[in-house]
Design a protein around this motif. Structure first.
Motif, mmCIF file in Angstrom:
data_model
loop_
_atom_site.group_PDB
_atom_site.id
_atom_site.type_symbol
_atom_site.label_atom_id
_atom_site.label_comp_id
_atom_site.label_asym_id
_atom_site.label_seq_id
_atom_site.Cartn_x
_atom_site.Cartn_y
_atom_site.Cartn_z
ATOM 1 N N ILE A 250 -33.211 -12.186 -22.015
ATOM 2 C CA ILE A 250 -33.580 -13.131 -20.960
ATOM 3 C C ILE A 250 -32.375 -13.460 -20.087
ATOM 4 O O ILE A 250 -32.497 -13.681 -18.877
ATOM 5 C CB ILE A 250 -34.173 -14.419 -21.578
ATOM 6 N N ALA A 251 -31.183 -13.462 -20.698
ATOM 7 C CA ALA A 251 -29.968 -13.812 -19.954
ATOM 8 C C ALA A 251 -29.606 -12.773 -18.898
ATOM 9 O O ALA A 251 -28.936 -13.104 -17.917
ATOM 10 C CB ALA A 251 -28.800 -13.992 -20.922
ATOM 11 N N VAL A 252 -30.050 -11.528 -19.079
ATOM 12 C CA VAL A 252 -29.650 -10.454 -18.159
ATOM 13 C C VAL A 252 -30.071 -10.741 -16.715
ATOM 14 O O VAL A 252 -29.231 -10.723 -15.801
ATOM 15 C CB VAL A 252 -30.186 -9.090 -18.642
ATOM 16 N N PRO A 253 -31.365 -10.991 -16.429
ATOM 17 C CA PRO A 253 -31.725 -11.280 -15.027
ATOM 18 C C PRO A 253 -31.083 -12.563 -14.509
ATOM 19 O O PRO A 253 -30.790 -12.670 -13.310
ATOM 20 C CB PRO A 253 -33.255 -11.404 -15.066
ATOM 21 N N ILE A 254 -30.828 -13.536 -15.374
ATOM 22 C CA ILE A 254 -30.166 -14.764 -14.941
ATOM 23 C C ILE A 254 -28.749 -14.462 -14.478
ATOM 24 O O ILE A 254 -28.302 -14.919 -13.414
ATOM 25 C CB ILE A 254 -30.150 -15.810 -16.075
ATOM 26 N N LEU A 255 -28.032 -13.666 -15.264
ATOM 27 C CA LEU A 255 -26.654 -13.315 -14.912
ATOM 28 C C LEU A 255 -26.601 -12.544 -13.590
ATOM 29 O O LEU A 255 -25.786 -12.838 -12.718
ATOM 30 C CB LEU A 255 -26.024 -12.483 -16.023
#
Length: 340
Positions: A250-255
């Motif tokens: 989930i953190a990937v698109p946020i980053l």
């Protein structure tokens, strides 16, 4: 403090580890702290945010707010990123990564909820923490306050329609109590307190006295920032250890979204000839999120244990370390920016 600030990245990493470890070891303590909230706004975190931002707000002379008009290009860039780019880019990134690329590694029934959580996160521009990022990169505090106030006004009217459009539903239940209490706690009250202190210090000791007070309060801001980081990761220590892969994915698109929007705002500011002291906070305001509102909206719409709530919490977890890296980037690229 110069040495302490030089190794800030190390202290952040240590606080993340300590927060996760404590959250896993003594979950009851963090559950008690987390329960001290009003309308999903944690009061302990609110106090820490006051300690972070009031010293920075002391620098602001409210009589100078009218001068922010000369930074209209910077204001325009940030509004464009916050309201025309960030929510839509997050919807695309979330759909691509979580709905397509990472689909085999995620629970099928929660994928749409994860994407919804990301959209809620991106639709709410950051408020209080922006003052921290702006201060760390020597941004113009008057511009920062004006931009945050403008975003808060727009958010009252645009948050629900924008989220409704992107989620494809007829109506969105906006947690108005969370929105209004957050704005009051994180903006209105600190501004008033800071101005009272500022006037009292200037009246008693003049500008030299204010400079001395700011010097003494600087360490308080950083310590409050690091303590907040321990709490945020402590609140979710169990979830991080239980679902590390889901959280990492989930953190990937946020980053990607944070760096994309910060970079776009920074580049547009340079193209339009915006002063660096405005471009730096413009990039940071364009990239960061109002995670308190996003979490509250996700819980209200989808439930406490939903994938949407988890996705917004991941946004909370990555906010501080990622925004610190953006601060470092804009500071190190200042010679490049001003060479234009």
């Amino acid at each position: 403090m110069a040495t302490f600030e030089r190794y800030l990245s190390l202290w952040v990493a240590l606080c993340i580890v300590v927060g996760i470890a404590l959250g896993y070891a003594v979950p009851g303590l963090f559950a008690t702290i987390a329960a001290a909230e009003v309308a999903k706004v944690n009061l302990v975190v609110a106090v820490l945010i006051w300690l972070m931002i009031i010293p920075m707000l002391l620098k602001i002379d409210l009589t100078a707010l009218g001068s922010v008009r000369r930074h209209w290009k910077g204001v325009g860039v940030t509004l464009f990123i916050n309201w025309a780019v960030k929510p839509f880019s997050m919807a695309l990134l979330g759909t691509f990564f979580l709905g397509f690329l990472f689909r085999p590694f995620l629970p099928e029934t929660e994928i749409s909820a994860y994407i919804a959580g990301l959209i809620l996160l991106a639709a709410a521009p950051c408020t209080a923490m922006v003052f921290v990022w702006s201060n760390l990169c020597d941004g113009d505090p008057t511009y920062t306050l004006s931009q945050v106030a403008l975003n808060d006004i727009i958010m009252v009217f645009a948050f629900a329609p924008l989220v409704a459009l992107l989620l494809g539903v007829a109506s969105i239940t906006v947690p108005w109590d969370t929105l209004l209490i957050s704005v009051a706690l994180y903006i209105v009250v600190p501004v008033i307190v800071a101005q009272i202190i500022r006037r009292a210090v200037l009246s008693a000791a003049g500008q030299p006295g204010l400079d001395r007070a700011l010097g003494r309060l600087g360490p308080v801001s950083l310590i409050a920032l690091l303590t907040t980081l321990v709490l945020l990761f402590g609140f979710q220590g169990g979830a991080i250890i239980a679902h590390p892969l889901v959280i990492a994915l989930i953190a990937v698109p946020i980053l990607i979204q944070v760096y994309f929007n910060a970079g776009l705002a920074y580049w547009l500011s340079r193209k339009f000839g915006v002063a660096w002291c405005v471009a730096a906070p413009s990039a940071l305001i364009g990239a960061s999120n109002f995670f308190e509102l996003a979490v509250a909206a996700a819980i209200s719409l989808f439930g406490l244990k939903s994938g949407a709530a988890l996705a917004t919490v991941v946004g909370v977890l990555v906010e501080v370390p990622v925004m610190l890296s953006v601060v470092a980037i804009v500071k190190r690229t200042r010679p490049w920016y001003e060479a234009a």
